[in-house]
Design a protein around this motif. Structure first.
Motif, PDB file in Angstrom:
ATOM      1  N   UNK A 286       0.883  -1.093  -0.085  1.00  0.00           N
ATOM      2  CA  UNK A 286      -0.169  -0.107  -0.124  1.00  0.00           C
ATOM      3  C   UNK A 286       0.865   1.251  -0.109  1.00  0.00           C
ATOM      4  N   UNK A 287       2.078   1.312   0.760  1.00  0.00           N
ATOM      5  CA  UNK A 287       2.795   2.263   0.633  1.00  0.00           C
ATOM      6  C   UNK A 287       3.578   2.584  -0.507  1.00  0.00           C
ATOM      7  N   UNK A 288       4.111   1.597  -1.175  1.00  0.00           N
ATOM      8  CA  UNK A 288       4.362   1.477  -2.574  1.00  0.00           C
ATOM      9  C   UNK A 288       3.547   2.030  -3.531  1.00  0.00           C
ATOM     10  N   UNK A 289       2.236   1.768  -3.559  1.00  0.00           N
ATOM     11  CA  UNK A 289       1.173   2.109  -4.375  1.00  0.00           C
ATOM     12  C   UNK A 289       0.912   3.485  -4.217  1.00  0.00           C
ATOM     13  N   UNK A 290       0.989   4.039  -2.825  1.00  0.00           N
ATOM     14  CA  UNK A 290       0.620   5.440  -2.906  1.00  0.00           C
ATOM     15  C   UNK A 290       1.936   6.100  -3.484  1.00  0.00           C
ATOM     16  N   UNK A 291       3.105   5.942  -3.199  1.00  0.00           N
ATOM     17  CA  UNK A 291       4.142   6.729  -3.718  1.00  0.00           C
ATOM     18  C   UNK A 291       4.199   6.597  -5.266  1.00  0.00           C
ATOM     19  N   UNK A 292       3.707   5.631  -5.870  1.00  0.00           N
ATOM     20  CA  UNK A 292       3.760   5.603  -7.385  1.00  0.00           C
ATOM     21  C   UNK A 292       2.777   6.364  -7.922  1.00  0.00           C
ATOM     22  N   UNK A 293       1.500   6.454  -7.093  1.00  0.00           N
ATOM     23  CA  UNK A 293       0.345   7.326  -7.761  1.00  0.00           C
ATOM     24  C   UNK A 293       0.536   8.929  -7.458  1.00  0.00           C
ATOM     25  N   UNK A 294       1.152   9.235  -6.317  1.00  0.00           N
ATOM     26  CA  UNK A 294       1.025  10.609  -5.696  1.00  0.00           C
ATOM     27  C   UNK A 294       2.211  11.360  -6.534  1.00  0.00           C
ATOM     28  N   UNK A 295       3.288  10.762  -6.611  1.00  0.00           N
ATOM     29  CA  UNK A 295       4.422  11.542  -7.217  1.00  0.00           C
ATOM     30  C   UNK A 295       4.050  12.186  -8.681  1.00  0.00           C
ATOM     31  N   UNK A 296       3.590  11.436  -9.549  1.00  0.00           N
ATOM     32  CA  UNK A 296       3.163  11.956 -10.768  1.00  0.00           C
ATOM     33  C   UNK A 296       1.851  12.889 -10.636  1.00  0.00           C
ATOM     34  N   UNK A 297       1.130  12.668  -9.746  1.00  0.00           N
ATOM     35  CA  UNK A 297      -0.130  13.490  -9.701  1.00  0.00           C
ATOM     36  C   UNK A 297       0.315  15.002  -9.175  1.00  0.00           C
ATOM     37  N   UNK A 298       1.153  14.978  -8.175  1.00  0.00           N
ATOM     38  CA  UNK A 298       1.654  16.247  -7.843  1.00  0.00           C
ATOM     39  C   UNK A 298       2.445  16.775  -8.821  1.00  0.00           C
ATOM     40  N   UNK A 299       2.980  16.139  -9.768  1.00  0.00           N
ATOM     41  CA  UNK A 299       3.993  16.760 -10.906  1.00  0.00           C
ATOM     42  C   UNK A 299       3.022  17.427 -11.805  1.00  0.00           C
TER      43      UNK A 299
END
Length: 245
Positions: free
Chosen positions: A140-153
């Protein structure tokens, strides 16, 4: 609290993870990642808004619900780097989160339905419920990092487009949905980690997952008997009959 029971924390984590995956799925399908609003000074014409998604692009006039331009092949010709990255990042994040949900479900089902007395020979092969929840929290933590980074970008790249061209670009609701879903994945991960730490016993090493049963169930080796205790098991008291004189 005992780890051999299904707790409200694990159920809440499963529901939170499911809602987060549903939010990511909606964000992937919605054509509302970036809006490009084109203004006209002609009073006889209407302003045009272009809705850009990950897979489709739709252009609408103000006050109209029908798409003047509906490009279903947009996913093959995406010319914006942040959206191209999201095309790969969001499905990977969803796949990782679904794998975590399956592990969480397996852990809860094993905790609820497996017998409390494990087979000694198969004890090492049993599904470890706390271990499943621990790995699910990491996923879950890995999935959060994968989707959060490009969304903020997307937010920063939108400002870059406004500076490079004209201030006609705005990010839309899919960005907020993705960030909220990433927050839900992070909350789910933290909840599983807290549950695991609360269920951990002090004598266990930090890296070793717990069994889903009480520790007394796993004390399979017993202390060797002393020589006296082994002999006492076969000693027989033979009554002695004395003859009276």
């Amino acid at each position: 609290m005992g780890c051999r029971d299904v707790h409200a924390a694990t159920v809440l984590a499963f529901l939170s993870g499911t809602a987060s995956v549903a939010g990511l799925f909606a964000a992937v399908l919605l054509p509302n990642w970036r809006l490009m609003r084109l203004h006209t000074f002609n009073k006889n014409e209407k302003n045009l808004t272009v809705y850009t998604g990950l897979w489709i692009k739709c252009a609408r006039f103000d006050g109209s619900k029908d798409c003047v331009i509906y490009d279903t092949e947009w996913y093959t010709a995406v010319d914006q780097l942040d959206l191209r990255v999201l095309q790969f990042a969001l499905p990977c994040s969803m796949l990782t989160a679904v794998s975590a949900l399956l592990l969480c479900l397996i852990g809860m089902c094993n905790t609820a339905f497996v017998s409390s007395v494990p087979n000694i020979k198969l004890a090492k092969c049993l599904v470890n419920s706390p271990g499943c929840h621990l790995v699910a929290g990491l996923l879950f933590l890995l999935a959060c990092a994968i989707c959060l980074t490009p969304a903020i970008w997307v937010i920063f790249y939108n400002n870059y487009l406004n500076k490079k061209y004209e201030p006609v670009f705005t990010f839309d609701i899919s960005v907020y949905i993705t960030i909220a879903s990433a927050g839900g994945l992070f909350f789910t991960s933290v909840l599983l980690f807290l549950w695991y730490c609360a269920c951990k016993t002090l004598p266990s090493p930090f890296w070793q997952p717990l069994y889903s049963h009480s520790s007394s169930m796993h004390s399979y080796s017993s202390q060797p008997y002393s020589a006296r205790s082994r002999l006492s098991a076969i000693e027989i008291d033979i009554p002695v009959v004395t003859h009276a004189s």
